[in-house]
Design a protein around this motif. Structure first.
Motif, mmCIF file in Angstrom:
data_model
loop_
_atom_site.group_PDB
_atom_site.id
_atom_site.type_symbol
_atom_site.label_atom_id
_atom_site.label_comp_id
_atom_site.label_asym_id
_atom_site.label_seq_id
_atom_site.Cartn_x
_atom_site.Cartn_y
_atom_site.Cartn_z
ATOM 1 N N ASN A 12 0.883 -1.133 0.000
ATOM 2 C CA ASN A 12 0.000 0.000 0.000
ATOM 3 C C ASN A 12 0.931 1.193 0.000
ATOM 4 O O ASN A 12 2.073 1.090 -0.413
ATOM 5 C CB ASN A 12 -0.902 -0.027 1.238
ATOM 6 N N PHE A 13 0.507 2.276 0.521
ATOM 7 C CA PHE A 13 1.355 3.453 0.562
ATOM 8 C C PHE A 13 2.356 3.326 1.696
ATOM 9 O O PHE A 13 1.994 3.098 2.836
ATOM 10 C CB PHE A 13 0.488 4.696 0.733
ATOM 11 N N ASP A 14 3.633 3.433 1.384
ATOM 12 C CA ASP A 14 4.697 3.415 2.379
ATOM 13 C C ASP A 14 5.399 4.764 2.297
ATOM 14 O O ASP A 14 6.192 5.013 1.393
ATOM 15 C CB ASP A 14 5.666 2.265 2.084
ATOM 16 N N GLU A 15 5.075 5.631 3.247
ATOM 17 C CA GLU A 15 5.577 7.002 3.204
ATOM 18 C C GLU A 15 7.094 7.075 3.208
ATOM 19 O O GLU A 15 7.683 7.867 2.474
ATOM 20 C CB GLU A 15 5.005 7.806 4.367
ATOM 21 N N SER A 16 7.755 6.240 3.994
ATOM 22 C CA SER A 16 9.218 6.301 4.049
ATOM 23 C C SER A 16 9.842 5.869 2.724
ATOM 24 O O SER A 16 10.841 6.450 2.287
ATOM 25 C CB SER A 16 9.758 5.451 5.200
ATOM 26 N N GLU A 17 9.256 4.876 2.071
ATOM 27 C CA GLU A 17 9.762 4.437 0.770
ATOM 28 C C GLU A 17 9.560 5.531 -0.282
ATOM 29 O O GLU A 17 10.445 5.815 -1.086
ATOM 30 C CB GLU A 17 9.047 3.147 0.359
ATOM 31 N N TYR A 18 8.400 6.145 -0.256
ATOM 32 C CA TYR A 18 8.078 7.247 -1.177
ATOM 33 C C TYR A 18 9.009 8.433 -0.928
ATOM 34 O O TYR A 18 9.584 9.001 -1.864
ATOM 35 C CB TYR A 18 6.610 7.617 -0.985
ATOM 36 N N ASP A 19 9.201 8.815 0.340
ATOM 37 C CA ASP A 19 10.104 9.918 0.670
ATOM 38 C C ASP A 19 11.527 9.617 0.204
ATOM 39 O O ASP A 19 12.209 10.492 -0.331
ATOM 40 C CB ASP A 19 10.101 10.188 2.179
ATOM 41 N N GLY A 20 11.965 8.378 0.407
ATOM 42 C CA GLY A 20 13.295 7.983 -0.047
ATOM 43 C C GLY A 20 13.430 8.078 -1.558
ATOM 44 O O GLY A 20 14.457 8.527 -2.078
ATOM 45 N N ALA A 21 12.384 7.678 -2.267
ATOM 46 C CA ALA A 21 12.400 7.764 -3.733
ATOM 47 C C ALA A 21 12.450 9.222 -4.186
ATOM 48 O O ALA A 21 13.138 9.552 -5.158
ATOM 49 C CB ALA A 21 11.179 7.060 -4.315
ATOM 50 N N MET A 22 11.739 10.098 -3.483
ATOM 51 C CA MET A 22 11.778 11.523 -3.858
ATOM 52 C C MET A 22 13.167 12.108 -3.638
ATOM 53 O O MET A 22 13.595 12.984 -4.397
ATOM 54 C CB MET A 22 10.713 12.307 -3.092
ATOM 55 N N GLN A 23 13.885 11.614 -2.630
ATOM 56 C CA GLN A 23 15.269 12.065 -2.419
ATOM 57 C C GLN A 23 16.193 11.511 -3.497
ATOM 58 O O GLN A 23 17.066 12.215 -3.983
ATOM 59 C CB GLN A 23 15.764 11.633 -1.024
ATOM 60 N N ARG A 24 15.999 10.240 -3.854
ATOM 61 C CA ARG A 24 16.856 9.562 -4.842
ATOM 62 C C ARG A 24 16.614 10.068 -6.260
ATOM 63 O O ARG A 24 17.546 10.180 -7.051
ATOM 64 C CB ARG A 24 16.593 8.055 -4.779
ATOM 65 N N PHE A 25 15.367 10.313 -6.597
ATOM 66 C CA PHE A 25 15.016 10.700 -7.960
ATOM 67 C C PHE A 25 14.503 12.136 -7.965
ATOM 68 O O PHE A 25 13.299 12.390 -7.903
ATOM 69 C CB PHE A 25 13.959 9.751 -8.536
ATOM 70 N N GLN A 26 15.427 13.066 -8.053
ATOM 71 C CA GLN A 26 15.086 14.485 -7.996
ATOM 72 C C GLN A 26 14.307 14.960 -9.221
ATOM 73 O O GLN A 26 13.525 15.883 -9.146
ATOM 74 C CB GLN A 26 16.357 15.331 -7.848
ATOM 75 N N GLY A 27 14.540 14.320 -10.351
ATOM 76 C CA GLY A 27 13.841 14.701 -11.575
ATOM 77 C C GLY A 27 14.479 15.895 -12.258
ATOM 78 O O GLY A 27 15.410 16.509 -11.758
#
Length: 191
Positions: free
Chosen positions: A31-46
């Motif tokens: 489901n939604f995992d906030e820590s995984e999502y936050d980590g992805a936003m740090q890793r993939f700045q875009g």
């Protein structure tokens, strides 16, 4: 055994099979995992360089998941390293994601995703959409409609590096399935 016990066992078996099937295909049930999502936003700045092209490719690829060239479209749309979460599965590898999307497209008789609004905030893109699909599962025709939003980030070539969906997959998908749907609808009605 009581009817309630039998239903519970059936539910557990089906949920286990769904989970095992997902894991065997290279994804994870989530489901939604906030820590995984936050980590992805740090890793993939875009990047902002090719957002318009990326959005156009996304709309074209998801507009109809039954397209014969879906595998090629998905391979071109996503970067090799990525974060993808559609509230059902999480992928970090493009090939596993492309396999998942190809199987999904193959299982549908009809599919449409209509992007209603595109919002941009720097390197972040948010798409508000409605989705409709038709399929058959265990001899039952399924017609599902839902709404949702997707958060995207793109690399400099316009390929998706971050994809996080926000939608009620339980009601839109699982509630339509034979047996499992009964329990999902029942739980939903009790809330």
């Amino acid at each position: 055994m009581s009817r309630r016990t039998i239903r519970t066992l059936v539910f557990i078996v089906i949920a286990s099979l769904i989970t095992i099937g997902c894991l065997a295909r290279g994804g994870t049930m989530s489901n939604f995992d906030e820590s995984e999502y936050d980590g992805a936003m740090q890793r993939f700045q875009g990047s902002t360089e090719a957002i318009d092209e990326g959005v156009q490719a996304f709309v074209a690829a998801y507009g109809d998941l039954t397209q014969a060239d879906l595998r090629e479209r998905m391979t071109a749309l996503y970067a090799p390293e990525l974060y993808f979460n559609d509230t059902i599965h999480t992928f970090n590898d493009r090939e596993a994601l492309v396999d998942y999307m190809s199987r999904t497209g193959d299982s549908l008789e009809q599919s449409s995703v209509d992007v209603k609004q595109v919002l941009r905030d720097g390197n972040d893109v948010f798409l508000r959409w409605s989705m409709e699909f038709r399929s058959s599962v265990a001899g039952k025709d399924i017609h599902s409609r839902s709404i949702g939003m997707t958060h995207l980030r793109f690399d400099g070539a316009g390929r998706v590096v971050l994809h996080q969906d926000f939608w009620d997959s339980g009601h839109a998908l699982y509630a339509q399935l034979p047996v499992v749907g009964f329990f999902v609808r029942r739980a939903h009605n009790r809330m």
